[in-house]
Scaffold this motif. Structure first.
Motif, short mmCIF file in Angstrom:
data_model
loop_
_atom_site.label_atom_id
_atom_site.label_comp_id
_atom_site.label_asym_id
_atom_site.label_seq_id
_atom_site.Cartn_x
_atom_site.Cartn_y
_atom_site.Cartn_z
N GLU A 148 35.14 39.95 27.31
CA GLU A 148 36.22 40.89 27.59
C GLU A 148 35.75 42.12 28.34
N THR A 149 34.55 42.60 28.04
CA THR A 149 34.11 43.84 28.67
C THR A 149 33.33 43.60 29.97
N ALA A 203 40.86 41.36 29.52
CA ALA A 203 41.42 42.07 28.35
C ALA A 203 42.95 42.04 28.41
#
Ligand code: AMP
Ligand code: GLY
Length: 455
Positions: free
Chosen positions: A434-435, A405
């Motif tokens: 991203e997570t 991120a």
């Protein structure tokens, strides 16, 4: 003091030059043809060196002897650049023309995989369009149609869902190639791709960090394949276990195969592979570093690269550790798109068709230093100190962070400050990961560590 000539002219070439000068304060890189818009310290563009003419490098080297030459561009390698320079007594890192055929001919690459036990998709090669059409109609599985040779924009592979799509692809290749028609039809694989890199010395190798390349032209992996719209590194699935599997099933057999066939090979190899539910499969062997993967992988390398290259020349690379910073990087390609979306008569932009180069590239300076870098691909010095676009992929913007991120936001913040008429990029490079926590093979992020890739 060490002088090196790097033969390339892409964002990858810039990233390799940057790696030399960043990790060795005593190295000066001559970069031919390089990029005349580059003004970095100790990187000296040499426009007289041409990728399609090794004699141009010989002429340069006659006046400017260097310690060694690093040839990292497939157009140059595939015409025997490394062979010519070596035959004239220069120390060269780069595979021979014969070895570069592993990339320059899809059929050659596939045959090499089969002969040396690298797992790859089933395939058949054709020079007759009618035979190829009959073959795809009879296949019990989906396929990928690939033109055999190098393609300028990386759009020589068409991934098909149906036989009808495959026939359309075959017709298009037949129309474009005429008598020279030569394709490979291979089984379509399903899974996540991974770009694997190693530095070879002809006997052994040093594994580099992996990357994930986003090859589709449009958001959410839509559109046709191209050279790549951006990359993230390391690959989100690059656990120590996967690295071990990469070593055992892909790189070890590849290096054994090169030795068995007595192919002269030094420099980077890039194996494009698929992580399938039944293990790794080779998609393609490339005889140079990936572009835009180089821009995401190489800034994280902190080993003295000049020293590593000397070890390659001494066939001792595997005894050297690879020190990396363990950070995550996201690289976004800024491409020359269409100049006026509202005008149906305007050129479509890269890689869909014609595009207009010579567009002025501008950048607003940041308020504060940030964790980003820009690598020059197709830009040239314009009038009055300006920089103008000169090809399809214009710049590669790379963001760095502890997490993906962070890396993405650094990259896109920098992208937001750059503009040129027709600038197009994908806004979702790495977004789907991203997570997810990335499995880190190298220990604490941001601390220099010997990567698990050291042997
Ligand atoms: P290549 O031209 O071989 O580099 O392939 C370009 C891209 O096409 C690869 O990066 C994949 O995204 C896709 N591709 C190639 N071969 C296959 C395959 N057998 N199965 C699925 N996708 C493939
Ligand atoms: N990024 C794909 C390539 O270098 O071929």
């Amino acid at each position: 003091m060490t002088d090196v000539l790097v033969v390339d002219g892409t964002g990858r070439g810039h990233a390799i030059c940057d790696l030399f000068v960043r990790t060795d304060p005593d190295t000066t890189v001559y970069y031919g043809p390089g990029c005349d818009a580059l003004t970095a310290e100790r990187i000296v563009p040499v426009p007289s060196v041409r990728l399609d003419a090794p004699e141009s490098a010989l002429a340069f080297l006659a006046d400017h002897p260097v310690d060694f030459v690093f040839v990292s561009n497939i157009d140059a390698l595939s015409i025997g650049y490394a062979d010519v320079l070596a035959a004239h007594g220069h120390r060269v890192i780069g595979p021979s023309q014969e070895a570069a055929r592993l990339e320059a001919s899809k059929e050659r690459g596939k045959r090499f995989c089969d002969d040396h036990g690298l797992p790859t998709a089933r395939y058949a090669a054709f020079t007759d369009p009618a035979a190829a059409r009959a073959h795809v109609r009879a296949l019990p599985y989906a396929c990928v149609v690939k033109t055999d040779g190098l393609t300028p924009d990386g759009d020589g592979s068409v991934v098909c869902d149906t036989a009808a799509e495959a026939e359309v692809a075959l017709d298009a290749f037949a129309a474009a190639q005429g008598e020279a028609f030569q394709v490979v039809v291979e089984e379509r694989l399903y899974g996540r791709e991974i770009s694997v890199f190693a530095l070879l010395d002809g006997e052994d190798y040093l594994l580099f960090p992996t990357a994930l390349d986003f090859k589709r032209t449009l958001e959410r992996d839509a559109g046709k394949n191209c050279d790549g719209m951006g990359s993230i590194a390391p690959h989100p699935q690059a656990s120590p276990l996967l690295m071990e599997e990469i070593r055992r099933t892909l790189v070890d057999p590849l290096v054994r195969g090169l030795r068995a066939e007595r192919l002269t090979y030094s420099g980077f190899v890039y194996i494009g592979a698929m992580i399938t539910s039944t293990g790794l499969r080779v998609i393609e062997i490339n005889t140079r570093f990936g572009d835009s993967e180089a821009e995401a992988v190489l800034p994280g390398v902190h080993s003295n690269f000049t020293r590593l290259c000397r070890a390659v020349l001494d066939q001792d690379v595997a005894s050297h550790p690879l020190v990396t910073d363990g950070l995550v990087r996201c690289s976004v390609a800024l491409t020359q798109g269409c100049l006026d979306l509202a005008d149906p008569a305007t050129a479509p932009g890269w890689p869909f068709g014609a595009f207009e180069t010579g567009q002025p590239v501008t950048e607003h300076t940041a308020d504060a230093p940030d964790a980003s870098q820009v690598f020059y691909a197709n830009v040239r010095a314009g009038e009055g100190g300006s920089t103008v676009s000169s090809g399809g992929r214009v710049l590669h913007v790379v963001g760095t962070g502890i997490t993906l991120a962070d890396a993405r936001s650094a990259a896109y913040a920098r992208v937001g400050r750059i503009s040129f008429p027709g600038m197009r990029y994908r806004s979702d490079i790495g977004a789907v990961f991203e997570t997810a926590p990335a499995p880190d093979a190298t220990g604490a992020r941001g601390e220099l560590a010997v990567a698990d890739s050291g042997r």
